[in-house]
Design an enzyme around this catalytic site. Structure first.
Site, PDB file in Angstrom:
ATOM      1  N   GLU A   1       5.619  13.211   7.043  1.00 55.31           N
ATOM      2  CA  GLU A   1       4.964  11.914   6.856  1.00 55.31           C
ATOM      3  C   GLU A   1       5.202  10.940   8.011  1.00 55.31           C
ATOM      4  O   GLU A   1       5.103   9.724   7.830  1.00 55.31           O
ATOM      5  CB  GLU A   1       5.434  11.285   5.546  1.00 55.31           C
TER       6      GLU A   1
ATOM      7  N   HIS B   1      11.627   6.628  -1.535  1.00 51.58           N
ATOM      8  CA  HIS B   1      11.136   7.079  -2.836  1.00 51.58           C
ATOM      9  C   HIS B   1      11.984   6.496  -3.972  1.00 51.58           C
ATOM     10  O   HIS B   1      12.055   7.076  -5.053  1.00 51.58           O
ATOM     11  CB  HIS B   1      11.191   8.607  -2.927  1.00 51.58           C
TER      12      HIS B   1
END
Length: 238
Positions: free
Chosen positions: A77, A98
């Protein structure tokens, strides 16, 4: 201009700090814009943040192509970082997390709002990036520049939430991006508790309170940053 060597030290420290504070675990990442090349950024190779050292850092262009022939595996990412730097010249550091306490605010009708003075940077709101709107059903990861650019478009302030995934924070310095990543998580936890106690009857900071608090926090940013570096990233480990 901050010397490159100092920036690298702070980036390594940021990885250790974010892991130590529970903002990152085996996943997530933090980057910094190259202090000598605005069209470059520095990010670790694909590695758990707590394990990152100076030797693990890689340099990327804003298309998120690794430079200098470095063949080590990058983060999948990395496009989050390149596209945010491309769209936001004011940004010098990006954190992607996250953290579980934040995720519910990207999947419900409850917006993340500044509940206390330490999270005053949320005064501009925390818009939600919905991957499905442009890309249909995916594995939720930001795997290319088009997805990174769509995410960057939603980042209008300091924080953007990612539905079913996590969030990103940005800052004018590494310390500020880390501060915001940590206190976004703290605010999310407090806001869930407040909603559980008071339902919709929760008092948030108004815009002027948040603006004044943000200025105060910026003036003392070195205090938590110094503590976190000493606690989680002492010099001999950086």
């Amino acid at each position: 201009m901050i010397p490159l060597d100092s920036v690298i030290d702070d980036l390594v420290a940021a990885n250790r700090i974010l892991a130590g504070l529970g903002v990152l675990d085996g996943f997530g990442h933090v980057s910094v814009r190259h202090p000598e090349r605005a069209d470059r950024y520095i990010l670790s190779r694909s590695l758990a943040p707590e394990l990152v050292t100076r030797d693990d850092l890689q340099t990327y262009d804003l298309a998120s192509s690794v430079q200098d022939g470095d063949a080590r595996a990058p983060y999948l990412e990395r496009f989050i970082h390149g596209e945010i730097y491309a769209r936001r010249p004011d940004v010098r550091s990006v954190v992607h997390s996250h953290a579980a306490t934040v995720v519910p605010f990207g999947v419900t009708e409850h917006p993340l709002r500044p509940l206390f003075h330490m999270s005053s940077f949320l005064r501009g709101g925390a818009p939600v990036f919905e991957m499905r709107e442009r890309f249909g059903d995916t594995d939720m990861l930001v795997r290319n520049n088009a997805q990174g650019a769509a995410l960057a478009e939603r980042l209008t302030g300091a924080v953007v939430l990612m539905r079913g995934h996590g969030y990103c924070t940005v800052g004018a310095t590494i310390a500020e991006a880390v501060f915001r990543a940590y206190y976004t998580q703290v605010n999310a936890d407090l806001q869930q508790r407040a909603i559980a106690l008071g339902g919709d009857d929760v008092t948030y900071l108004n815009d002027e309170e948040a603006k004044l608090s943000e200025a105060s926090n910026r003036s003392v940013m070195a205090r938590p940053w110094g503590l976190w570096k000493a606690k989680f990233a002492p010099k001999e480990q950086a």
